[in-house]
Motif scaffolding. Sequence first.
Motif, mmCIF file in Angstrom:
data_model
loop_
_atom_site.group_PDB
_atom_site.id
_atom_site.type_symbol
_atom_site.label_atom_id
_atom_site.label_comp_id
_atom_site.label_asym_id
_atom_site.label_seq_id
_atom_site.Cartn_x
_atom_site.Cartn_y
_atom_site.Cartn_z
ATOM 1 N N LEU A 199 0.750 -1.324 -0.007
ATOM 2 C CA LEU A 199 0.030 0.021 -0.008
ATOM 3 C C LEU A 199 0.728 1.240 0.104
ATOM 4 O O LEU A 199 0.489 2.410 -0.526
ATOM 5 C CB LEU A 199 -0.918 0.159 1.105
ATOM 6 N N SER A 200 1.901 1.129 0.629
ATOM 7 C CA SER A 200 2.955 2.503 0.882
ATOM 8 C C SER A 200 4.147 1.851 1.216
ATOM 9 O O SER A 200 4.560 0.805 2.070
ATOM 10 C CB SER A 200 2.502 3.350 1.866
ATOM 11 N N VAL A 236 13.460 0.215 5.375
ATOM 12 C CA VAL A 236 12.444 0.341 4.432
ATOM 13 C C VAL A 236 11.188 0.126 5.340
ATOM 14 O O VAL A 236 10.997 -0.972 5.898
ATOM 15 C CB VAL A 236 12.418 -0.706 3.341
ATOM 16 N N LEU A 237 10.258 0.916 5.458
ATOM 17 C CA LEU A 237 9.030 1.221 6.011
ATOM 18 C C LEU A 237 7.840 0.625 5.031
ATOM 19 O O LEU A 237 7.904 1.066 4.171
ATOM 20 C CB LEU A 237 8.761 2.458 6.838
ATOM 21 N N THR A 238 7.054 -0.300 5.411
ATOM 22 C CA THR A 238 5.741 -0.661 4.460
ATOM 23 C C THR A 238 4.554 -0.667 5.070
ATOM 24 O O THR A 238 4.508 -0.842 6.402
ATOM 25 C CB THR A 238 5.991 -2.049 4.012
ATOM 26 N N MET A 286 1.998 -2.915 9.401
ATOM 27 C CA MET A 286 3.149 -1.950 9.187
ATOM 28 C C MET A 286 4.198 -2.857 9.527
ATOM 29 O O MET A 286 4.360 -3.732 10.265
ATOM 30 C CB MET A 286 3.113 -0.887 10.222
ATOM 31 N N GLY A 287 5.286 -2.777 8.409
ATOM 32 C CA GLY A 287 6.397 -3.320 8.683
ATOM 33 C C GLY A 287 7.708 -2.695 8.495
ATOM 34 O O GLY A 287 7.533 -1.527 7.882
ATOM 35 N N ILE A 288 8.976 -3.200 8.956
ATOM 36 C CA ILE A 288 10.298 -2.407 8.680
ATOM 37 C C ILE A 288 11.039 -3.370 8.424
ATOM 38 O O ILE A 288 11.262 -4.554 9.085
ATOM 39 C CB ILE A 288 10.592 -1.482 10.070
ATOM 40 N N TYR A 289 12.016 -3.192 7.540
ATOM 41 C CA TYR A 289 13.048 -4.115 6.957
ATOM 42 C C TYR A 289 14.297 -3.275 7.070
ATOM 43 O O TYR A 289 14.347 -2.205 6.897
ATOM 44 C CB TYR A 289 12.960 -4.653 5.588
ATOM 45 N N GLU A 290 15.427 -4.234 7.719
ATOM 46 C CA GLU A 290 16.745 -3.615 7.598
ATOM 47 C C GLU A 290 17.555 -4.325 6.623
ATOM 48 O O GLU A 290 17.456 -5.564 6.683
ATOM 49 C CB GLU A 290 17.295 -3.540 9.082
ATOM 50 N N ARG A 323 10.638 -6.683 11.001
ATOM 51 C CA ARG A 323 9.707 -6.598 12.060
ATOM 52 C C ARG A 323 8.460 -6.096 11.394
ATOM 53 O O ARG A 323 8.281 -5.050 10.880
ATOM 54 C CB ARG A 323 10.060 -5.483 13.118
ATOM 55 N N ASP A 324 7.157 -6.952 11.666
ATOM 56 C CA ASP A 324 5.958 -6.590 11.232
ATOM 57 C C ASP A 324 4.995 -6.365 12.810
ATOM 58 O O ASP A 324 5.188 -6.975 13.811
ATOM 59 C CB ASP A 324 5.177 -7.757 10.776
ATOM 60 N N TYR A 325 4.407 -5.296 12.638
ATOM 61 C CA TYR A 325 3.416 -4.631 13.402
ATOM 62 C C TYR A 325 2.129 -4.883 13.113
ATOM 63 O O TYR A 325 1.730 -4.257 12.055
ATOM 64 C CB TYR A 325 3.787 -3.416 13.951
ATOM 65 N N VAL A 326 1.020 -5.746 13.828
ATOM 66 C CA VAL A 326 0.060 -5.928 13.303
ATOM 67 C C VAL A 326 -0.839 -5.998 14.620
ATOM 68 O O VAL A 326 -0.467 -6.377 15.699
ATOM 69 C CB VAL A 326 -0.166 -7.229 12.428
ATOM 70 N N ASP A 327 -2.377 -5.863 14.489
ATOM 71 C CA ASP A 327 -3.398 -6.000 15.502
ATOM 72 C C ASP A 327 -3.285 -7.523 15.781
ATOM 73 O O ASP A 327 -3.988 -8.403 15.002
ATOM 74 C CB ASP A 327 -4.788 -5.356 14.996
ATOM 75 N N VAL A 328 -2.815 -7.861 16.980
ATOM 76 C CA VAL A 328 -2.675 -9.392 17.527
ATOM 77 C C VAL A 328 -4.149 -9.750 17.364
ATOM 78 O O VAL A 328 -4.320 -11.113 17.187
ATOM 79 C CB VAL A 328 -2.091 -9.379 18.879
ATOM 80 N N ASN A 329 -5.222 -9.180 17.729
ATOM 81 C CA ASN A 329 -6.652 -9.665 17.804
ATOM 82 C C ASN A 329 -6.874 -9.880 16.372
ATOM 83 O O ASN A 329 -7.821 -11.090 16.251
ATOM 84 C CB ASN A 329 -7.668 -8.574 18.249
ATOM 85 N N ALA A 330 -6.531 -9.343 15.287
ATOM 86 C CA ALA A 330 -6.967 -9.848 13.834
ATOM 87 C C ALA A 330 -6.374 -11.146 13.619
ATOM 88 O O ALA A 330 -6.746 -12.023 12.733
ATOM 89 C CB ALA A 330 -6.423 -8.689 13.084
#
Length: 128
Positions: free
Chosen positions: A69-70, A78-80, A100-104, A114-121
């Motif tokens: 998406l971005s 790199v942020l996604t 949202m994720g970040i790649y080094e 690292r991915d950041y996501v709603d754990v409930n989802a």
Amino acid sequence: MITPIEIVSEFCTAFDEDGGRPAIRRWFTPETVWTNVGISSTTGIDEAIGMVDELEKSMGIATVRIEMLSIAADGNRVLTERLDIFERADGSEIGRVSLMGIYEIEGERIVAWRDYVDVNAITKLAAG
């Protein structure tokens, strides 16, 4: 020289093949840390592929199709913003999550993801 954004874009595009295994083998290092914050973490190629194998066994996830998406870069980071679509072997959809994720990046390899996501989802997705 290939840019960090190009590396991440190629990786994400390739991730839908064989559950991401070829992409992991191509772009990870033996020390790459892949963290799904609050859910799981792996170090290296073998652990990452082991997690993919376990997701396939436990949830029937045969592939993950990534819709970017971005995307933006800050040096080697790199942020996604993505929509990850989880599919069965027959191509039917299990579910999808926004994250949202970040790649080094070092050289042409991913050394951290690292991915950041709603754990409930994810919990709802795992419940079927």
